[in-house]
Write a protein that holds these residues in place. Sequence first.
Motif, PDB file in Angstrom:
ATOM      1  N   VAL A  36       0.918  -1.421   0.122  1.00  5.81           N
ATOM      2  CA  VAL A  36       0.103   0.117   0.118  1.00  5.81           C
ATOM      3  C   VAL A  36       1.001   1.287  -0.221  1.00  5.81           C
ATOM      4  CG1 VAL A  36      -1.679   1.336   1.167  1.00  5.81           C
ATOM      5  CG2 VAL A  36      -1.532  -1.391   1.452  1.00  5.81           C
ATOM      6  N   LYS A  37       0.950   1.993  -1.052  1.00  3.25           N
ATOM      7  CA  LYS A  37       1.872   3.110  -1.368  1.00  3.25           C
ATOM      8  C   LYS A  37       3.469   2.371  -1.193  1.00  3.25           C
ATOM      9  CE  LYS A  37      -1.251   6.550  -0.047  1.00  3.25           C
ATOM     10  NZ  LYS A  37      -1.514   7.682   0.592  1.00  3.25           N
ATOM     11  N   GLU A  38       3.928   2.999  -0.329  1.00  2.00           N
ATOM     12  CA  GLU A  38       5.510   2.397  -0.224  1.00  2.00           C
ATOM     13  C   GLU A  38       5.588   1.214   0.884  1.00  2.00           C
ATOM     14  OE1 GLU A  38       4.515   5.422   0.291  1.00  2.00           O
ATOM     15  OE2 GLU A  38       5.121   6.175   2.573  1.00  2.00           O
ATOM     16  N   SER A  39       4.476   1.125   1.740  1.00  2.00           N
ATOM     17  CA  SER A  39       4.641  -0.111   2.649  1.00  2.00           C
ATOM     18  C   SER A  39       4.296  -1.248   2.396  1.00  2.00           C
ATOM     19  CB  SER A  39       3.744   0.659   3.750  1.00  2.00           C
ATOM     20  OG  SER A  39       3.976   1.836   4.336  1.00  2.00           O
ATOM     21  N   LYS A  40       4.898  -2.358   2.691  1.00  2.00           N
ATOM     22  CA  LYS A  40       4.301  -3.727   2.705  1.00  2.00           C
ATOM     23  C   LYS A  40       3.458  -4.092   3.473  1.00  2.00           C
ATOM     24  CE  LYS A  40       9.246  -5.100   1.214  1.00  2.00           C
ATOM     25  NZ  LYS A  40      10.316  -5.859   1.725  1.00  2.00           N
ATOM     26  N   GLN A  41       2.159  -4.193   2.979  1.00  2.00           N
ATOM     27  CA  GLN A  41       0.889  -4.421   3.609  1.00  2.00           C
ATOM     28  C   GLN A  41       0.968  -6.025   4.126  1.00  2.00           C
ATOM     29  OE1 GLN A  41      -1.533  -3.026   5.106  1.00  2.00           O
ATOM     30  NE2 GLN A  41      -2.343  -4.735   5.828  1.00  2.00           N
ATOM     31  N   ASP A  42       1.390  -6.762   3.290  1.00  2.01           N
ATOM     32  CA  ASP A  42       1.242  -8.422   3.290  1.00  2.01           C
ATOM     33  C   ASP A  42       2.683  -9.004   2.664  1.00  2.01           C
ATOM     34  OD1 ASP A  42      -1.260 -11.011   3.215  1.00  2.01           O
ATOM     35  OD2 ASP A  42       1.042 -11.174   3.627  1.00  2.01           O
ATOM     36  N   GLU A  43       3.369  -9.484   3.392  1.00  4.57           N
ATOM     37  CA  GLU A  43       4.720 -10.284   2.387  1.00  4.57           C
ATOM     38  C   GLU A  43       4.483 -11.708   2.868  1.00  4.57           C
ATOM     39  OE1 GLU A  43       8.367  -8.816   3.221  1.00  4.57           O
ATOM     40  OE2 GLU A  43       7.673  -8.048   5.138  1.00  4.57           O
ATOM     41  N   SER A  44       3.472 -12.475   2.962  1.00  2.62           N
ATOM     42  CA  SER A  44       3.373 -13.528   3.502  1.00  2.62           C
ATOM     43  C   SER A  44       3.534 -14.654   2.581  1.00  2.62           C
ATOM     44  CB  SER A  44       1.810 -13.855   4.303  1.00  2.62           C
ATOM     45  OG  SER A  44       0.940 -13.712   3.298  1.00  2.62           O
ATOM     46  N   GLY A  45       3.578 -14.308   1.313  1.00  2.00           N
ATOM     47  CA  GLY A  45       3.693 -15.320   0.155  1.00  2.00           C
ATOM     48  C   GLY A  45       5.083 -15.216  -0.482  1.00  2.00           C
ATOM     49  N   MET A  46       6.051 -14.302   0.187  1.00  2.00           N
ATOM     50  CA  MET A  46       7.372 -14.443  -0.407  1.00  2.00           C
ATOM     51  C   MET A  46       8.136 -15.674   0.197  1.00  2.00           C
ATOM     52  SD  MET A  46       8.151 -11.666  -1.833  1.00  2.00           S
ATOM     53  CE  MET A  46       9.436 -10.628  -1.732  1.00  2.00           C
ATOM     54  N   VAL A  65       6.966 -17.221 -14.141  1.00  2.00           N
ATOM     55  CA  VAL A  65       6.351 -15.976 -14.531  1.00  2.00           C
ATOM     56  C   VAL A  65       5.842 -15.295 -13.447  1.00  2.00           C
ATOM     57  CG1 VAL A  65       4.722 -14.718 -16.191  1.00  2.00           C
ATOM     58  CG2 VAL A  65       5.278 -17.178 -16.609  1.00  2.00           C
ATOM     59  N   TYR A  66       6.596 -14.287 -13.358  1.00  2.00           N
ATOM     60  CA  TYR A  66       6.071 -13.116 -12.256  1.00  2.00           C
ATOM     61  C   TYR A  66       5.130 -12.079 -12.847  1.00  2.00           C
ATOM     62  CZ  TYR A  66       9.858 -15.594  -9.715  1.00  2.00           C
ATOM     63  OH  TYR A  66      10.681 -16.565  -9.018  1.00  2.00           O
ATOM     64  N   PHE A  67       4.074 -11.992 -12.094  1.00  2.00           N
ATOM     65  CA  PHE A  67       3.022 -10.924 -12.468  1.00  2.00           C
ATOM     66  C   PHE A  67       3.019  -9.802 -11.456  1.00  2.00           C
ATOM     67  CE2 PHE A  67       1.445 -13.142 -15.970  1.00  2.00           C
ATOM     68  CZ  PHE A  67       1.214 -14.351 -15.733  1.00  2.00           C
ATOM     69  N   CYS A  68       2.577  -8.838 -11.944  1.00  2.00           N
ATOM     70  CA  CYS A  68       2.409  -7.435 -10.913  1.00  2.00           C
ATOM     71  C   CYS A  68       1.001  -7.180 -11.357  1.00  2.00           C
ATOM     72  CB  CYS A  68       3.491  -6.543 -11.450  1.00  2.00           C
ATOM     73  SG  CYS A  68       3.079  -4.749 -10.305  1.00  2.00           S
ATOM     74  N   ALA A  69       0.197  -6.676 -10.268  1.00  2.00           N
ATOM     75  CA  ALA A  69      -0.995  -5.959 -10.517  1.00  2.00           C
ATOM     76  C   ALA A  69      -1.013  -4.686  -9.613  1.00  2.00           C
ATOM     77  CB  ALA A  69      -2.115  -7.202 -10.055  1.00  2.00           C
ATOM     78  N   SER A  70      -2.090  -4.087  -9.907  1.00  2.00           N
ATOM     79  CA  SER A  70      -2.394  -2.785  -9.166  1.00  2.00           C
ATOM     80  C   SER A  70      -3.803  -2.492  -9.052  1.00  2.00           C
ATOM     81  CB  SER A  70      -1.605  -1.554  -9.638  1.00  2.00           C
ATOM     82  OG  SER A  70      -2.129  -1.069 -10.897  1.00  2.00           O
ATOM     83  N   SER A  71      -4.381  -1.957  -8.084  1.00  2.00           N
ATOM     84  CA  SER A  71      -5.600  -1.750  -7.874  1.00  2.00           C
ATOM     85  C   SER A  71      -5.612  -0.442  -7.030  1.00  2.00           C
ATOM     86  CB  SER A  71      -6.370  -2.739  -6.939  1.00  2.00           C
ATOM     87  OG  SER A  71      -5.892  -2.733  -5.429  1.00  2.00           O
ATOM     88  N   PRO A  72      -7.168   0.079  -7.288  1.00  2.00           N
ATOM     89  CA  PRO A  72      -7.214   1.721  -6.566  1.00  2.00           C
ATOM     90  C   PRO A  72      -7.788   1.180  -5.272  1.00  2.00           C
ATOM     91  CG  PRO A  72      -9.157   1.077  -8.037  1.00  2.00           C
ATOM     92  CD  PRO A  72      -8.080  -0.048  -8.096  1.00  2.00           C
ATOM     93  N   GLY A  73      -8.129   2.269  -4.647  1.00  2.00           N
ATOM     94  CA  GLY A  73      -8.829   2.142  -3.437  1.00  2.00           C
ATOM     95  C   GLY A  73      -8.019   2.250  -2.267  1.00  2.00           C
ATOM     96  N   THR A  74      -8.451   2.990  -1.175  1.00  2.00           N
ATOM     97  CA  THR A  74      -7.683   3.261   0.268  1.00  2.00           C
ATOM     98  C   THR A  74      -8.335   2.211   1.045  1.00  2.00           C
ATOM     99  OG1 THR A  74      -7.719   5.638  -0.340  1.00  2.00           O
ATOM    100  CG2 THR A  74      -7.432   4.950   1.740  1.00  2.00           C
ATOM    101  N   PRO A  75      -7.196   1.565   1.849  1.00  2.00           N
ATOM    102  CA  PRO A  75      -7.656   0.551   3.101  1.00  2.00           C
ATOM    103  C   PRO A  75      -8.220   1.113   3.976  1.00  2.00           C
ATOM    104  CG  PRO A  75      -5.332   0.416   2.177  1.00  2.00           C
ATOM    105  CD  PRO A  75      -6.008   1.493   1.498  1.00  2.00           C
ATOM    106  N   PRO A  76      -9.006   0.277   4.656  1.00  2.00           N
ATOM    107  CA  PRO A  76      -9.437  -0.980   4.206  1.00  2.00           C
ATOM    108  C   PRO A  76     -10.737  -0.665   3.173  1.00  2.00           C
ATOM    109  CG  PRO A  76     -10.590  -0.499   6.323  1.00  2.00           C
ATOM    110  CD  PRO A  76      -9.793   0.810   6.017  1.00  2.00           C
TER     111      PRO A  76
END
Lengths: 113, 119
Positions: free
Chosen positions: B50-60, B89-100
Amino acid sequence: LAKTTQPISMDSYEGQEVNITCSHNNIATNDYITWYQQFPSQGPRFIIQGYKTKVTNEVASLFIPADRKSSTLSLPRVSLSDTAVYYCLVGDAWPPGANNLFFGTGTRLTVIP
Amino acid sequence: EAGVTQFPSHSVIEKGQTVTLRCDPISGHDNLYWYRRVMGKEIKFLLHFVKESKQDESGMPNNRFLAERTGGTYSTLKVQPAELEDSGVYFCASSPGTPPFSYHENIQYFGAGTRLSVL
Protein backbone atom coordinates in the motif's frame (compact mmCIF):
# COMPACT_ATOMS: atom_id res chain seq x y z
CA LEU A 1 -6.96 -25.13 1.62
CA ALA A 2 -8.61 -24.57 -1.76
CA LYS A 3 -11.65 -22.37 -1.48
CA THR A 4 -13.01 -22.97 -4.97
CA THR A 5 -13.57 -25.87 -7.32
CA GLN A 6 -13.91 -25.46 -11.08
CA PRO A 7 -13.87 -27.86 -14.01
CA ILE A 8 -10.35 -28.22 -15.37
CA SER A 9 -11.40 -27.76 -18.98
CA MET A 10 -14.37 -27.17 -21.26
CA ASP A 11 -14.87 -27.15 -24.99
CA SER A 12 -17.52 -25.16 -26.84
CA TYR A 13 -18.39 -24.36 -30.44
CA GLU A 14 -18.37 -20.83 -31.68
CA GLY A 15 -21.61 -18.98 -31.20
CA GLN A 16 -22.76 -21.03 -28.24
CA GLU A 17 -23.37 -19.82 -24.72
CA VAL A 18 -20.86 -21.13 -22.22
CA ASN A 19 -21.53 -21.54 -18.54
CA ILE A 20 -18.65 -22.20 -16.15
CA THR A 21 -19.63 -23.11 -12.61
CA CYS A 22 -17.48 -22.58 -9.57
CA SER A 23 -18.19 -24.26 -6.23
CA HIS A 24 -17.36 -22.44 -3.05
CA ASN A 25 -19.14 -24.29 -0.26
CA ASN A 26 -17.30 -22.51 2.52
CA ILE A 27 -17.93 -18.97 1.32
CA ALA A 28 -18.00 -16.53 4.20
CA THR A 29 -20.47 -13.73 4.76
CA ASN A 30 -18.02 -11.02 3.72
CA ASP A 31 -16.64 -12.90 0.72
CA TYR A 32 -17.33 -11.74 -2.80
CA ILE A 33 -16.85 -13.60 -6.07
CA THR A 34 -14.57 -12.41 -8.84
CA TRP A 35 -13.80 -13.93 -12.22
CA TYR A 36 -10.65 -13.33 -14.20
CA GLN A 37 -9.72 -14.36 -17.73
CA GLN A 38 -6.19 -15.14 -18.84
CA PHE A 39 -4.86 -15.48 -22.35
CA PRO A 40 -1.50 -17.11 -23.05
CA SER A 41 1.46 -14.84 -22.35
CA GLN A 42 -0.75 -12.27 -20.64
CA GLY A 43 -1.73 -11.50 -17.08
CA PRO A 44 -5.21 -12.22 -15.75
CA ARG A 45 -7.88 -9.75 -16.78
CA PHE A 46 -10.90 -8.88 -14.66
CA ILE A 47 -14.21 -10.00 -16.12
CA ILE A 48 -16.94 -9.64 -13.53
CA GLN A 49 -17.55 -9.50 -9.83
CA GLY A 50 -20.55 -10.00 -7.58
CA TYR A 51 -21.88 -10.74 -4.14
CA LYS A 52 -25.34 -12.21 -4.74
CA THR A 53 -28.09 -12.65 -7.35
CA LYS A 54 -27.15 -11.67 -10.87
CA VAL A 55 -24.61 -9.29 -12.28
CA THR A 56 -24.28 -8.46 -15.96
CA ASN A 57 -21.80 -6.37 -17.88
CA GLU A 58 -20.84 -5.99 -21.51
CA VAL A 59 -18.72 -9.13 -21.40
CA ALA A 60 -20.49 -11.69 -19.21
CA SER A 61 -23.12 -12.47 -16.64
CA LEU A 62 -22.58 -13.87 -13.19
CA PHE A 63 -25.29 -15.89 -11.51
CA ILE A 64 -25.12 -16.44 -7.77
CA PRO A 65 -27.82 -18.48 -6.02
CA ALA A 66 -29.26 -17.47 -2.69
CA ASP A 67 -27.00 -19.78 -0.68
CA ARG A 68 -23.93 -18.39 -2.51
CA LYS A 69 -22.23 -21.77 -2.41
CA SER A 70 -21.64 -21.69 -6.13
CA SER A 71 -21.54 -19.21 -8.96
CA THR A 72 -21.83 -19.47 -12.72
CA LEU A 73 -20.02 -17.36 -15.24
CA SER A 74 -22.00 -17.11 -18.44
CA LEU A 75 -20.36 -16.07 -21.71
CA PRO A 76 -22.90 -15.39 -24.45
CA ARG A 77 -22.13 -16.49 -28.02
CA VAL A 78 -18.46 -17.29 -27.58
CA SER A 79 -15.94 -16.72 -30.33
CA LEU A 80 -12.49 -18.16 -30.93
CA SER A 81 -11.00 -15.20 -29.09
CA ASP A 82 -12.69 -16.34 -25.89
CA THR A 83 -10.33 -19.31 -25.69
CA ALA A 84 -8.58 -18.72 -22.39
CA VAL A 85 -8.29 -19.84 -18.79
CA TYR A 86 -11.02 -18.57 -16.48
CA TYR A 87 -10.41 -18.21 -12.76
CA CYS A 88 -12.96 -17.94 -9.99
CA LEU A 89 -11.73 -16.18 -6.86
CA VAL A 90 -13.62 -15.99 -3.60
CA GLY A 91 -12.54 -13.78 -0.77
CA ASP A 92 -12.95 -10.69 1.29
CA ALA A 93 -11.73 -7.40 -0.05
CA TRP A 94 -9.67 -6.59 3.03
CA PRO A 95 -7.15 -7.63 3.82
CA PRO A 96 -6.10 -9.05 0.48
CA GLY A 97 -3.47 -11.74 0.65
CA ALA A 98 -2.81 -15.38 -0.01
CA ASN A 99 -6.11 -16.58 1.41
CA ASN A 100 -8.28 -14.10 -0.43
CA LEU A 101 -6.31 -14.06 -3.67
CA PHE A 102 -6.27 -17.77 -4.45
CA PHE A 103 -6.37 -18.41 -8.19
CA GLY A 104 -6.57 -22.17 -8.21
CA THR A 105 -6.23 -24.16 -11.41
CA GLY A 106 -8.90 -22.29 -13.35
CA THR A 107 -10.99 -23.63 -16.23
CA ARG A 108 -9.39 -23.86 -19.63
CA LEU A 109 -12.05 -23.00 -22.20
CA THR A 110 -11.39 -23.99 -25.77
CA VAL A 111 -13.70 -22.58 -28.43
CA ILE A 112 -13.92 -24.74 -31.51
CA PRO A 113 -14.70 -23.35 -34.98
CA GLU B 1 -4.51 5.41 -19.76
CA ALA B 2 -1.45 3.17 -19.56
CA GLY B 3 -1.92 -0.20 -17.98
CA VAL B 4 0.41 -2.06 -15.66
CA THR B 5 3.76 -2.49 -17.33
CA GLN B 6 6.46 -4.96 -16.43
CA PHE B 7 10.07 -5.08 -17.48
CA PRO B 8 11.75 -7.10 -18.79
CA SER B 9 9.27 -9.36 -20.51
CA HIS B 10 11.76 -12.20 -20.40
CA SER B 11 14.96 -12.73 -18.45
CA VAL B 12 17.40 -15.59 -18.74
CA ILE B 13 20.05 -15.86 -16.06
CA GLU B 14 22.32 -18.47 -14.57
CA LYS B 15 21.88 -19.97 -11.16
CA GLY B 16 23.50 -17.78 -8.54
CA GLN B 17 23.07 -14.54 -10.46
CA THR B 18 20.88 -11.64 -9.44
CA VAL B 19 17.85 -10.43 -11.33
CA THR B 20 15.65 -7.42 -10.75
CA LEU B 21 12.13 -7.23 -12.10
CA ARG B 22 10.30 -3.96 -12.39
CA CYS B 23 6.63 -3.10 -12.28
CA ASP B 24 5.00 0.22 -13.08
CA PRO B 25 1.43 0.26 -11.77
CA ILE B 26 -1.44 2.26 -13.18
CA SER B 27 -0.96 5.86 -12.19
CA GLY B 28 -2.79 6.70 -9.00
CA HIS B 29 -3.13 3.11 -7.80
CA ASP B 30 -1.90 2.87 -4.25
CA ASN B 31 -2.06 -0.91 -4.15
CA LEU B 32 0.54 -3.01 -5.87
CA TYR B 33 0.75 -6.80 -5.83
CA TRP B 34 3.31 -9.35 -6.91
CA TYR B 35 2.39 -12.89 -7.93
CA ARG B 36 4.23 -15.74 -9.55
CA ARG B 37 3.47 -18.94 -11.37
CA VAL B 38 6.23 -21.54 -11.30
CA MET B 39 6.50 -24.65 -13.45
CA GLY B 40 2.90 -24.76 -14.64
CA LYS B 41 1.50 -24.49 -11.13
CA GLU B 42 -1.06 -22.07 -9.86
CA ILE B 43 -0.66 -18.33 -9.72
CA LYS B 44 0.40 -17.54 -6.17
CA PHE B 45 0.30 -14.31 -4.24
CA LEU B 46 3.67 -13.00 -3.08
CA LEU B 47 3.05 -9.64 -1.48
CA HIS B 48 0.98 -6.49 -1.35
CA PHE B 49 2.14 -2.89 -1.10
CA VAL B 50 0.00 0.00 0.00
CA LYS B 51 1.90 2.96 -1.34
CA GLU B 52 5.47 2.35 -0.19
CA SER B 53 4.61 0.10 2.73
CA LYS B 54 4.44 -3.67 2.68
CA GLN B 55 0.96 -4.59 3.80
CA ASP B 56 1.36 -8.32 3.45
CA GLU B 57 4.45 -10.24 2.40
CA SER B 58 3.31 -13.62 3.64
CA GLY B 59 3.65 -15.17 0.19
CA MET B 60 7.32 -14.37 -0.29
CA PRO B 61 9.07 -17.73 -0.58
CA ASN B 62 12.31 -16.93 1.23
CA ASN B 63 14.83 -14.22 1.99
CA ARG B 64 16.37 -14.41 -1.45
CA PHE B 65 13.43 -12.31 -2.63
CA LEU B 66 13.32 -8.61 -1.88
CA ALA B 67 10.54 -6.31 -2.99
CA GLU B 68 10.66 -2.55 -2.79
CA ARG B 69 8.42 0.28 -3.80
CA THR B 70 10.30 3.50 -3.45
CA GLY B 71 8.12 6.56 -3.19
CA GLY B 72 5.02 4.50 -3.66
CA THR B 73 5.32 4.46 -7.43
CA TYR B 74 7.05 1.66 -9.30
CA SER B 75 8.16 -1.53 -7.60
CA THR B 76 11.08 -3.85 -8.01
CA LEU B 77 11.42 -7.50 -7.11
CA LYS B 78 14.97 -8.68 -6.72
CA VAL B 79 15.98 -12.32 -6.59
CA GLN B 80 19.46 -12.82 -5.18
CA PRO B 81 20.90 -15.37 -5.69
CA ALA B 82 18.54 -16.98 -8.18
CA GLU B 83 17.93 -20.70 -7.98
CA LEU B 84 16.56 -23.09 -10.58
CA GLU B 85 13.20 -23.34 -8.81
CA ASP B 86 12.68 -19.59 -9.17
CA SER B 87 11.96 -20.02 -12.86
CA GLY B 88 8.47 -19.02 -13.78
CA VAL B 89 6.32 -16.06 -14.65
CA TYR B 90 6.14 -13.13 -12.26
CA PHE B 91 3.04 -10.98 -12.46
CA CYS B 92 2.43 -7.58 -11.03
CA ALA B 93 -1.00 -6.06 -10.46
CA SER B 94 -2.33 -2.81 -9.13
CA SER B 95 -5.66 -1.66 -7.80
CA PRO B 96 -7.25 1.56 -6.61
CA GLY B 97 -8.86 2.00 -3.24
CA THR B 98 -7.78 3.18 0.13
CA PRO B 99 -7.53 0.52 2.81
CA PRO B 100 -9.62 -1.00 4.18
CA PHE B 101 -11.35 -1.02 0.80
CA SER B 102 -14.56 -2.75 -0.19
CA TYR B 103 -14.72 -5.41 -2.82
CA HIS B 104 -15.56 -3.19 -5.76
CA GLU B 105 -12.43 -1.17 -5.02
CA ASN B 106 -10.15 -4.18 -5.26
CA ILE B 107 -10.40 -5.04 -8.93
CA GLN B 108 -6.84 -5.80 -9.88
CA TYR B 109 -5.21 -4.89 -13.16
CA PHE B 110 -2.40 -7.19 -14.17
CA GLY B 111 0.68 -6.70 -16.24
CA ALA B 112 1.75 -9.17 -18.90
CA GLY B 113 4.34 -10.68 -16.59
CA THR B 114 8.06 -11.32 -16.66
CA ARG B 115 9.14 -14.77 -17.65
CA LEU B 116 12.22 -15.69 -15.63
CA SER B 117 14.37 -18.59 -16.71
CA VAL B 118 17.15 -19.68 -14.36
CA LEU B 119 19.63 -22.03 -15.99
